[in-house]
Design a protein around this motif. Structure first.
Motif, PDB file in Angstrom:
ATOM      1  N   ASP A   1     -27.452 -11.019  32.515  1.00  0.00           N
ATOM      2  CA  ASP A   1     -28.032 -12.031  31.626  1.00  0.00           C
ATOM      3  C   ASP A   1     -28.810 -11.373  30.488  1.00  0.00           C
ATOM      4  O   ASP A   1     -28.744 -11.805  29.340  1.00  0.00           O
ATOM      5  CB  ASP A   1     -28.956 -12.972  32.404  1.00  0.00           C
ATOM      6  CG  ASP A   1     -28.198 -13.889  33.342  1.00  0.00           C
ATOM      7  OD1 ASP A   1     -26.970 -14.034  33.169  1.00  0.00           O
ATOM      8  OD2 ASP A   1     -28.834 -14.463  34.248  1.00  0.00           O
ATOM      9  N   ARG A   2     -29.542 -10.333  30.836  1.00  0.00           N
ATOM     10  CA  ARG A   2     -30.334  -9.634  29.816  1.00  0.00           C
ATOM     11  C   ARG A   2     -29.411  -8.984  28.777  1.00  0.00           C
ATOM     12  O   ARG A   2     -29.655  -9.067  27.572  1.00  0.00           O
ATOM     13  CB  ARG A   2     -31.224  -8.593  30.462  1.00  0.00           C
ATOM     14  CG  ARG A   2     -32.140  -7.910  29.465  1.00  0.00           C
ATOM     15  CD  ARG A   2     -33.102  -6.964  30.167  1.00  0.00           C
ATOM     16  NE  ARG A   2     -33.928  -6.301  29.217  1.00  0.00           N
ATOM     17  CZ  ARG A   2     -35.127  -6.693  28.850  1.00  0.00           C
ATOM     18  NH1 ARG A   2     -35.643  -7.782  29.370  1.00  0.00           N
ATOM     19  NH2 ARG A   2     -35.828  -6.018  27.963  1.00  0.00           N
TER      20      ARG A   2
ATOM     21  N   LEU B   1     -37.014 -11.434  25.932  1.00  0.00           N
ATOM     22  CA  LEU B   1     -35.944 -11.167  26.889  1.00  0.00           C
ATOM     23  C   LEU B   1     -36.569 -10.998  28.277  1.00  0.00           C
ATOM     24  O   LEU B   1     -36.985  -9.919  28.664  1.00  0.00           O
ATOM     25  CB  LEU B   1     -35.169  -9.917  26.464  1.00  0.00           C
ATOM     26  CG  LEU B   1     -34.449 -10.044  25.132  1.00  0.00           C
ATOM     27  CD1 LEU B   1     -33.853  -8.704  24.711  1.00  0.00           C
ATOM     28  CD2 LEU B   1     -33.370 -11.101  25.216  1.00  0.00           C
ATOM     29  N   ARG B   2     -36.630 -12.095  29.016  1.00  0.00           N
ATOM     30  CA  ARG B   2     -37.269 -12.084  30.325  1.00  0.00           C
ATOM     31  C   ARG B   2     -36.285 -12.194  31.479  1.00  0.00           C
ATOM     32  O   ARG B   2     -36.708 -12.313  32.614  1.00  0.00           O
ATOM     33  CB  ARG B   2     -38.240 -13.263  30.431  1.00  0.00           C
ATOM     34  CG  ARG B   2     -39.420 -13.122  29.510  1.00  0.00           C
ATOM     35  CD  ARG B   2     -40.351 -14.280  29.698  1.00  0.00           C
ATOM     36  NE  ARG B   2     -40.575 -14.837  28.378  1.00  0.00           N
ATOM     37  CZ  ARG B   2     -41.057 -16.020  28.130  1.00  0.00           C
ATOM     38  NH1 ARG B   2     -41.357 -16.820  29.100  1.00  0.00           N
ATOM     39  NH2 ARG B   2     -41.231 -16.428  26.907  1.00  0.00           N
ATOM     40  N   GLU B   3     -35.019 -12.181  31.179  1.00  0.00           N
ATOM     41  CA  GLU B   3     -34.048 -12.337  32.256  1.00  0.00           C
ATOM     42  C   GLU B   3     -34.152 -11.175  33.232  1.00  0.00           C
ATOM     43  O   GLU B   3     -34.186 -10.019  32.838  1.00  0.00           O
ATOM     44  CB  GLU B   3     -32.611 -12.405  31.699  1.00  0.00           C
ATOM     45  CG  GLU B   3     -32.306 -13.661  30.917  1.00  0.00           C
ATOM     46  CD  GLU B   3     -32.674 -13.538  29.452  1.00  0.00           C
ATOM     47  OE1 GLU B   3     -33.256 -12.521  29.067  1.00  0.00           O
ATOM     48  OE2 GLU B   3     -32.399 -14.468  28.692  1.00  0.00           O
ATOM     49  N   SER B   4     -34.198 -11.496  34.503  1.00  0.00           N
ATOM     50  CA  SER B   4     -34.303 -10.438  35.503  1.00  0.00           C
ATOM     51  C   SER B   4     -32.923  -9.862  35.831  1.00  0.00           C
ATOM     52  O   SER B   4     -32.804  -8.708  36.199  1.00  0.00           O
ATOM     53  CB  SER B   4     -34.962 -10.966  36.774  1.00  0.00           C
ATOM     54  OG  SER B   4     -34.234 -12.075  37.275  1.00  0.00           O
TER      55      SER B   4
ATOM     56  N   SER C   1     -28.093 -11.637  26.486  1.00  0.00           N
ATOM     57  CA  SER C   1     -29.125 -12.061  25.522  1.00  0.00           C
ATOM     58  C   SER C   1     -29.321 -11.026  24.424  1.00  0.00           C
ATOM     59  O   SER C   1     -29.461 -11.361  23.253  1.00  0.00           O
ATOM     60  CB  SER C   1     -30.453 -12.301  26.239  1.00  0.00           C
ATOM     61  OG  SER C   1     -30.361 -13.409  27.086  1.00  0.00           O
ATOM     62  N   GLU C   2     -29.339  -9.760  24.811  1.00  0.00           N
ATOM     63  CA  GLU C   2     -29.516  -8.699  23.814  1.00  0.00           C
ATOM     64  C   GLU C   2     -28.342  -8.674  22.836  1.00  0.00           C
ATOM     65  O   GLU C   2     -28.530  -8.473  21.640  1.00  0.00           O
ATOM     66  CB  GLU C   2     -29.669  -7.348  24.503  1.00  0.00           C
ATOM     67  CG  GLU C   2     -31.018  -7.194  25.182  1.00  0.00           C
ATOM     68  CD  GLU C   2     -31.155  -5.891  25.950  1.00  0.00           C
ATOM     69  OE1 GLU C   2     -30.185  -5.099  25.992  1.00  0.00           O
ATOM     70  OE2 GLU C   2     -32.225  -5.666  26.514  1.00  0.00           O
TER      71      GLU C   2
END
Length: 152
Positions: A74-75, A67-70, A78-79
């Motif tokens: 978005d993070r 999980l690299r979304e800044s 994704s989670e």
């Protein structure tokens, strides 16, 4: 040779490769004779294999994608996606246990018979739900009893 993903797609759509010989159990043959047992064993084994292949894909994807979304939105998205995926895998883990139990019942000669009444489970039900342990009628009684118990 088909890739793992292609094989999972084929297996997960119900077109189980293990039963590609065209045989389908029928009421005209002895119930749970050798051929029917072999058919359902192949069906169950292929289903188990498909689930395991899917889980391997999930594991490798988890290792590749971190999980690299800044962006916080978005993070969070994704989670949430991974949480849903992991819950699905947990349900499938439980399903594998039921598949293993069904294969064990084939080995013991109990597969296809209702665990409550001892009557044969219809071939149509076993086709649709190969892990079934009760006839439709017994399952309905069981669910009604559970509902009454929950309501009290």
């Amino acid at each position: 040779m088909a890739s793992v993903i292609d094989r999972v797609d084929v297996l997960s759509t119900g077109q189980l490769a293990a039963n590609d010989d065209g045989y389908r159990p029928s009421a005209d043959e002895p119930f749970m004779g050798r051929q029917q047992q072999a058919y359902f064993r192949k069906k169950l084994t292929a289903w188990r294999e498909a689930i395991l292949l899917e889980s391997l894909g999930t594991l490798s994807q988890l290792q590749v994608d971190s999980l690299r979304e800044s962006d916080l939105t978005d993070r969070a998205s994704s989670e949430t996606d991974w949480s849903i995926e992991l819950r699905t895998r947990d349900r499938q883990r439980k399903l594998i246990s039921k598949i293993d139990s069904a294969i064990r019942r084939i080995d013991e000669g109990e597969y296809g018979y209702c665990e409550v009444t001892g009557e044969p489970i219809s071939l149509a039900r076993l086709e649709a739900r190969p892990i079934a342990t009760m006839t439709v009628e017994a399952q309905e009684r069981h669910e009604r009893h559970e509902k009454i118990s929950r309501d009290e």
